[in-house]
Design an enzyme around this catalytic site. Structure first.
Site, PDB file in Angstrom:
ATOM      1  N   SER A 146       0.873  -1.181   0.000  1.00 53.18           N
ATOM      2  CA  SER A 146       0.000   0.000   0.000  1.00 53.18           C
ATOM      3  C   SER A 146       0.902   1.219   0.000  1.00 53.18           C
ATOM      4  CB  SER A 146      -0.858   0.002   1.272  1.00 53.18           C
ATOM      5  OG  SER A 146      -1.439   1.277   1.486  1.00 53.18           O
ATOM      6  N   TYR A 159      -2.656  -1.260  10.448  1.00 57.93           N
ATOM      7  CA  TYR A 159      -2.499  -1.434   8.991  1.00 57.93           C
ATOM      8  C   TYR A 159      -1.134  -0.894   8.546  1.00 57.93           C
ATOM      9  CZ  TYR A 159      -3.952  -1.180   4.022  1.00 57.93           C
ATOM     10  OH  TYR A 159      -4.065  -1.334   2.659  1.00 57.93           O
TER      11      TYR A 159
END
Ligand code: BGC
Length: 258
Positions: A146, A159
């Protein structure tokens, strides 16, 4: 005409929806045989299998696995070898995120995110590498990380920790596994239209400021991400290892003074 992935076998984790689904479809459309992995939606996996068959793509099998379980990940690799004869490409796509203020994150939430996003990548890659090493074959690993392997994402601390971990894991293994002919790279998407950010897509109060931060002025598509993954998984990318490739419409480079 020969296709780019004829004779290759790929495991794509989390391929019953979202980015993983687009990657499975793309690799299969170029000749790869695919292990379609799903955790809880067999119907999604079968759907993709039918879609691939209808388009004349490579052979596919569906395998249930929870990538946070080491035995499940080993089985994904095992099934590829047993049923499809090899496993040359591993796409670590399965991922989850839990938004919460840092002070409210529970041990359970933390474990869920880290176990899928980091532990899962670690141990399936280990199973993938062991088989290649035993069979003296090269291989390609592409991790879907990401932009948040590098960029902050307040209220998504677990995350960010997981994706930052995947960045260092990829760099470390690129060095350790280079001598085995195994390359590892990360694809780092920004905001892509997928089920993981459904909450965002339905909420204009959140979506509109995000769009203002994206120089290209739109979210990306899973197919765009799949195109980049296909390149990194291909022979042409043979000299690329240890790098992250950002695909975010310019989000990570954006800065405005008011
Ligand atoms: C997250 C999305 C987020 C995007 C951009 C992705 O990694 O999964 O929820 O919108 O990054 O911030």
């Amino acid at each position: 005409m020969a296709r780019r992935f004829d004779g290759k076998v790929a495991v794509v984790t989390g391929s019953s929806s979202g980015i993983g689904q687009a990657i499975a479809v793309r690799l299969a459309s170029e000749g790869a045989s695919i292990v379609i992995d799903y955790r809880s939606h067999p119907e999604g996996a079968v759907d993709i299998q039918n879609q691939i068959a209808a388009a004349g793509g490579g052979k596919t099998i569906t395998v249930q696995a929870d990538v946070s379980k080491v035995a499940d990940t080993a089985n994904l690799i095992e099934q590829a070898w047993q049923q499809l004869g090899s496993c040359d490409i591993l796409v670590n796509n399965a991922g989850i995120e839990n938004g919460a203020d840092f002070w409210n994150v529970t041990e359970e939430d933390y474990d869920a995110v880290l176990d899928v996003n980091l532990k899962g990548v670690f141990f399936i890659t280990q199973a993938f590498v062991r088989k290649l090493r035993d069979n003296k074959k090269p291989g390609r690993v592409v991790n879907i990380s990401s932009v948040h392997e590098d960029m902050v994402f307040p209220h998504f601390a677990s995350y960010c920790a997981s994706k930052g971990g995947v960045r260092m894991l990829m760099r470390d293994l690129a060095v350790e596994l280079g001598p085995l002919g195994i390359t590892l790279n990360n694809v780092a998407p920004g905001a892509i239209i997928t089920p993981i950010n459904k909450g965002l897509l339905d909420d204009h109060a959140k979506l509109d400021p995000l769009l203002r931060n994206i120089p290209l002025g739109r979210l990306g598509t899973s197919e765009e991400v799949a195109g980049l993954v296909a390149y990194l998984a291909s022979e042409e990318a043979g000299y690329i290892t240890g790098s992250t490739f950002i695909i975010d419409g310019g989000l990570i480079r954006n800065y405005h003074e008011q």
